[in-house]
Design a protein around this motif. Structure first.
Motif, PDB file in Angstrom:
ATOM      1  N   ARG A  27       0.828  -1.209   0.000  1.00 59.97           N
ATOM      2  CA  ARG A  27       0.000   0.000   0.000  1.00 59.97           C
ATOM      3  C   ARG A  27       0.867   1.266   0.000  1.00 59.97           C
ATOM      4  O   ARG A  27       0.572   2.218  -0.714  1.00 59.97           O
ATOM      5  N   VAL A  28       1.918   1.270   0.791  1.00 64.23           N
ATOM      6  CA  VAL A  28       2.802   2.438   0.830  1.00 64.23           C
ATOM      7  C   VAL A  28       3.543   2.575  -0.502  1.00 64.23           C
ATOM      8  O   VAL A  28       3.721   3.692  -1.004  1.00 64.23           O
ATOM      9  N   GLY A  29       3.953   1.475  -1.075  1.00 67.38           N
ATOM     10  CA  GLY A  29       4.644   1.517  -2.361  1.00 67.38           C
ATOM     11  C   GLY A  29       3.765   2.049  -3.478  1.00 67.38           C
ATOM     12  O   GLY A  29       4.249   2.687  -4.414  1.00 67.38           O
ATOM     13  N   VAL A  34      -3.235   3.463   3.920  1.00 65.43           N
ATOM     14  CA  VAL A  34      -3.244   2.230   4.709  1.00 65.43           C
ATOM     15  C   VAL A  34      -4.535   2.140   5.512  1.00 65.43           C
ATOM     16  O   VAL A  34      -5.111   1.078   5.676  1.00 65.43           O
ATOM     17  N   ALA A  35      -5.023   3.289   5.983  1.00 62.89           N
ATOM     18  CA  ALA A  35      -6.294   3.381   6.696  1.00 62.89           C
ATOM     19  C   ALA A  35      -6.990   4.660   6.245  1.00 62.89           C
ATOM     20  O   ALA A  35      -6.340   5.676   6.014  1.00 62.89           O
ATOM     21  N   HIS A  36      -8.297   4.607   6.136  1.00 68.48           N
ATOM     22  CA  HIS A  36      -9.055   5.771   5.692  1.00 68.48           C
ATOM     23  C   HIS A  36      -9.261   6.747   6.840  1.00 68.48           C
ATOM     24  O   HIS A  36      -9.405   6.358   7.992  1.00 68.48           O
ATOM     25  N   PRO A  40      -1.632   9.450   6.612  1.00 69.84           N
ATOM     26  CA  PRO A  40      -0.932   8.343   5.948  1.00 69.84           C
ATOM     27  C   PRO A  40       0.333   7.905   6.681  1.00 69.84           C
ATOM     28  O   PRO A  40       0.626   6.713   6.762  1.00 69.84           O
ATOM     29  N   VAL A  41       1.072   8.851   7.215  1.00 68.76           N
ATOM     30  CA  VAL A  41       2.311   8.509   7.923  1.00 68.76           C
ATOM     31  C   VAL A  41       1.985   7.766   9.222  1.00 68.76           C
ATOM     32  O   VAL A  41       2.611   6.750   9.544  1.00 68.76           O
ATOM     33  N   ALA A  42       0.992   8.259   9.958  1.00 68.71           N
ATOM     34  CA  ALA A  42       0.631   7.623  11.225  1.00 68.71           C
ATOM     35  C   ALA A  42       0.091   6.212  11.009  1.00 68.71           C
ATOM     36  O   ALA A  42       0.438   5.284  11.745  1.00 68.71           O
ATOM     37  N   SER A  43      -0.753   6.033   9.997  1.00 66.81           N
ATOM     38  CA  SER A  43      -1.331   4.709   9.771  1.00 66.81           C
ATOM     39  C   SER A  43      -0.277   3.704   9.305  1.00 66.81           C
ATOM     40  O   SER A  43      -0.273   2.554   9.736  1.00 66.81           O
ATOM     41  N   ALA A  44       0.629   4.140   8.435  1.00 67.10           N
ATOM     42  CA  ALA A  44       1.688   3.241   7.975  1.00 67.10           C
ATOM     43  C   ALA A  44       2.640   2.894   9.114  1.00 67.10           C
ATOM     44  O   ALA A  44       3.068   1.739   9.254  1.00 67.10           O
ATOM     45  N   THR A  45       2.945   3.870   9.951  1.00 66.01           N
ATOM     46  CA  THR A  45       3.826   3.621  11.089  1.00 66.01           C
ATOM     47  C   THR A  45       3.198   2.656  12.077  1.00 66.01           C
ATOM     48  O   THR A  45       3.842   1.713  12.534  1.00 66.01           O
TER      49      THR A  45
END
Length: 65
Positions: A27-29, A34-36, A40-45
């Motif tokens: 998803r990051v690629g 990652v989450a709605h 984006p940074v917080a959800s991927a982390t």
């Protein structure tokens, strides 16, 4: 007697952690969320952290055999 549950728990943690890590990386690629409705940074982390913790728990379960 307790090796069966340890193997099962280790497999569940390892599969969940590995799957979540691969899914998050894909998803990051693709630059997709990652989450709605979340940063984006917080959800991927958070997803990466949870997947690494699950993989460590799976390793811990397998090391107890």
């Amino acid at each position: 007697m307790e090796t069966g549950p340890a193997i099962f728990a280790g497999a569940v943690f390892a599969l969940f952690g590995g799957g979540l890590l691969v899914w998050t990386a894909v998803r990051v690629g693709q630059r997709r969320p990652v989450a709605h409705s979340v940063s984006p940074v917080a959800s991927a982390t958070l997803a990466g952290l949870v997947s690494v913790i699950a993989l460590m728990l799976g390793t811990w379960c397998f090391s107890r055999l």
